[in-house]
Design a protein around this motif. Structure first.
Motif, PDB file in Angstrom:
ATOM      1  N   THR A  11       1.240  -1.597   0.087  1.00 41.89           N
ATOM      2  CA  THR A  11       0.247   0.259   0.343  1.00 41.89           C
ATOM      3  C   THR A  11       0.452   0.942  -0.185  1.00 41.89           C
ATOM      4  N   SER A  12       2.173   1.817   0.878  1.00 43.13           N
ATOM      5  CA  SER A  12       3.168   2.583   0.219  1.00 43.13           C
ATOM      6  C   SER A  12       3.529   3.107  -0.180  1.00 43.13           C
ATOM      7  N   ALA A  13       3.937   1.781  -1.323  1.00 35.53           N
ATOM      8  CA  ALA A  13       4.556   1.681  -2.198  1.00 35.53           C
ATOM      9  C   ALA A  13       3.793   2.494  -3.697  1.00 35.53           C
ATOM     10  N   ALA A  14       2.549   2.022  -3.569  1.00 36.92           N
ATOM     11  CA  ALA A  14       1.232   2.258  -4.137  1.00 36.92           C
ATOM     12  C   ALA A  14       1.578   3.833  -4.362  1.00 36.92           C
ATOM     13  N   ASP A  15       0.959   4.208  -2.701  1.00 39.29           N
ATOM     14  CA  ASP A  15       0.372   5.470  -3.078  1.00 39.29           C
ATOM     15  C   ASP A  15       2.376   6.200  -2.539  1.00 39.29           C
ATOM     16  N   GLY A  17       3.588   5.457  -5.651  1.00 38.38           N
ATOM     17  CA  GLY A  17       4.342   5.754  -6.828  1.00 38.38           C
ATOM     18  C   GLY A  17       2.818   6.864  -7.479  1.00 38.38           C
ATOM     19  N   ALA A  18       1.748   6.664  -6.915  1.00 40.96           N
ATOM     20  CA  ALA A  18       0.789   7.511  -7.331  1.00 40.96           C
ATOM     21  C   ALA A  18       0.711   9.119  -7.428  1.00 40.96           C
ATOM     22  N   ALA A  19       2.192   9.454  -5.873  1.00 38.91           N
ATOM     23  CA  ALA A  19       2.285  10.706  -5.252  1.00 38.91           C
ATOM     24  C   ALA A  19       3.363  10.986  -6.096  1.00 38.91           C
ATOM     25  N   ASP A  20       4.660  10.400  -6.931  1.00 37.87           N
ATOM     26  CA  ASP A  20       5.965  10.306  -8.142  1.00 37.87           C
ATOM     27  C   ASP A  20       4.538  10.448  -8.955  1.00 37.87           C
ATOM     28  N   MET A  21       3.861   9.744  -9.427  1.00 43.69           N
ATOM     29  CA  MET A  21       3.009  10.477 -10.703  1.00 43.69           C
ATOM     30  C   MET A  21       2.405  11.323 -10.834  1.00 43.69           C
ATOM     31  N   ALA A  22       2.054  12.333  -9.121  1.00 41.72           N
ATOM     32  CA  ALA A  22       1.579  13.065  -9.405  1.00 41.72           C
ATOM     33  C   ALA A  22       2.151  14.301  -9.690  1.00 41.72           C
ATOM     34  N   ALA A  23       3.638  14.577  -9.482  1.00 42.35           N
ATOM     35  CA  ALA A  23       4.666  15.127  -8.787  1.00 42.35           C
ATOM     36  C   ALA A  23       5.246  15.142 -10.732  1.00 42.35           C
TER      37      ALA A  23
END
Length: 472
Positions: A11-15, A17-23
């Motif tokens: 879950t933390s890795a997915a979060d 990844g989502a945060a990096d993509m948003a950035a």
């Protein structure tokens, strides 16, 4: 039953990844926004003359949207590629931590560069013939041969500046001044004293080399940005002197009716003593253009040959030592004063040769032909090709000078950007974009590997990651 720790880690890795993509998306959007701000005063409106001789502002918001979209996509792709590379590096050990020596052997693309110079020579020698066969006639090939002459002129200028910047490491932003000295030397000597091109050519090189030494003396103690400022000022001083000294240079009007070059005394005319009659050919004005093409090719090859020869001599190794570390160069007993002066003088001499050819080709010279933009173009060719790399400079000159001309002939670009699209209007934008892309993906230039000037047993090329300059 699933392990709670693994679930939390996933879950933390997915979060993350989502945060990096948003950035990444946010960063790309910011680049597009900055592009929009730059395009509004420059690209968004175009001034056209109306039928009443008034200036009308023609909006081009579609072009602005296309440019912003391209910047967004390119920046997004770049960030994704860099993120993927960083992820791979995190899973592999750093070469600095490896127990074995790092392999500095060039890759396949670097090995191909060994055959690039012979291939370049073969293409340039056969280029007029290829142009004639491709267009269907000698007269129809005029545009392409003129383009080849222009590219070879910048190749020669790039090879001349490569001595100063690439080998000696002296940042010169006023190289166009020596180009102007060579052009005006031929123009004045031919129009006032009636000297032929073959006599004026070496004199123009000597005069330009003398001015190179004049510039070299005041900047012996300067390096880096200070040297760039002084050389930039020198180039502008020469241009302003040519504009204001009307009795000497003709002022802003320049010098016209410059005599044309002859084939070792045989003019390219339709008389009985002309080139065509002497060799039993039908008269064609293109004979002179083809001769000028091979003349600038010979001058460029002489520049290349002399540079490669000098690199193997003590003066060439002194240039490279000066570029790497001036203090260490002095500690080795090398006379840095003479080393800098020879670099400036020789680089200026080849610029003077190119200027003399420019004057005889154009038949007209004016100060506006030698502005700072010319110096910037030549320096960009050297940096993009790889400082110290002869073939890299040639490739960069073809791309930077011939690229906009080739884009002009691509019809589908007008369908994308509109009927009024002219790539020459965006030449500086293309230069800046090429510089940014090169600094990101190829910071050491197109050709980033080189072979040592002096070897003991076996000549081996080394990777560009271990050297400051390219192969030359």
């Amino acid at each position: 039953m699933a392990n709670p720790a693994n679930t939390v880690a996933a879950t933390s890795a997915a979060d993350r990844g989502a945060a990096d993509m948003a950035a990444i998306v946010k960063d790309a959007a910011l680049f597009a926004l900055v592009t929009f701000g730059l395009c509004v005063p420059i690209v968004a409106f175009r001034t056209d003359l109306s039928q009443t001789s008034a200036l009308d502002l023609v909006p081009r918001w579609g072009l602005v949207a296309i440019l912003c979209g391209l910047v967004f996509v390119v920046r997004l792709g770049q960030r994704l590629i860099l993120a993927n590379r960083d992820a791979r590096r995190a899973l592999t050990p750093s070469p600095a931590q490896a127990t074995e020596a790092v392999d500095a052997t060039p890759n396949a693309s670097q090995k191909v560069s060994a055959y690039a110079l012979p291939a370049f020579l073969g293409v340039t020698l056969a280029f007029p013939l290829l142009a004639v066969l491709g267009t269907g006639g000698l007269g129809e090939s005029r545009y392409w041969i003129d383009l080849g002459i222009l590219i070879l002129t910048y190749v020669m200028l790039g090879w001349g500046l490569n001595i100063v910047v690439g080998l000696a490491g002296l940042l010169d932003l006023g190289y166009v001044a020596f180009y102007a000295v060579g052009a005006y030397s031929y123009a004045l000597l031919s129009t006032v004293f009636g000297l032929s091109f073959w006599i004026c050519l070496p004199l123009a090189g000597l005069f330009a080399g003398l001015w190179g030494m004049v510039l070299g003396f005041p900047v012996l103690r300067l390096r880096g940005d200070y040297l760039a400022i002084v050389t930039l000022a020198f180039g502008e001083i020469i241009r302003l002197v040519l504009i204001n000294w009307v009795d000497f240079s003709g002022g802003a009007a320049g010098i016209s009716s410059i005599p044309r070059a002859t084939f070792f005394g045989i003019p390219f005319t339709a008389d009985e003593d002309g080139f065509a009659a002497k060799f039993g050919l039908d008269f064609n004005p293109m004979h002179r253009v083809v001769f000028l093409y091979y003349l600038i090719l010979a001058l460029a090859l002489i520049t290349n040959g002399v540079t490669l020869r000098l690199r193997r001599l003590p003066i060439g190794r002194a240039w490279e030592a000066l570029r790497e570390d001036e203090i260490a160069c002095r500690s080795l007993g090398i006379n840095t004063t003479n080393t800098k002066l020879t670099a400036f003088a020789l680089g200026a001499m080849f610029g003077g040769f190119a200027g003399s050819f420019f004057a005889v080709r154009q038949g007209f010279v004016s100060p506006e032909s030698f502005n700072f933009l010319e110096s910037a173009i030549i320096l960009a060719i050297v940096v993009l090709g790889g400082m110290g790399s002869q073939i890299g400079v040639a490739v960069a000159a073809v791309a930077m000078v011939g690229g906009p001309e080739l884009l002009r002939n691509l019809g589908f670009l007008k369908a994308v950007f509109g009927e009024g699209f002219d790539p020459s209007e965006y030449r500086l934008l293309l230069f800046g974009l090429a510089m940014v892309v090169m600094m990101i993906w190829r910071p050491r230039g197109l050709i980033s590997e080189r072979s040592p000037s002096i070897v003991l047993k076996e000549r081996k090329r080394i990777s560009g990651s271990l050297v400051k300059e390219g192969h030359g």
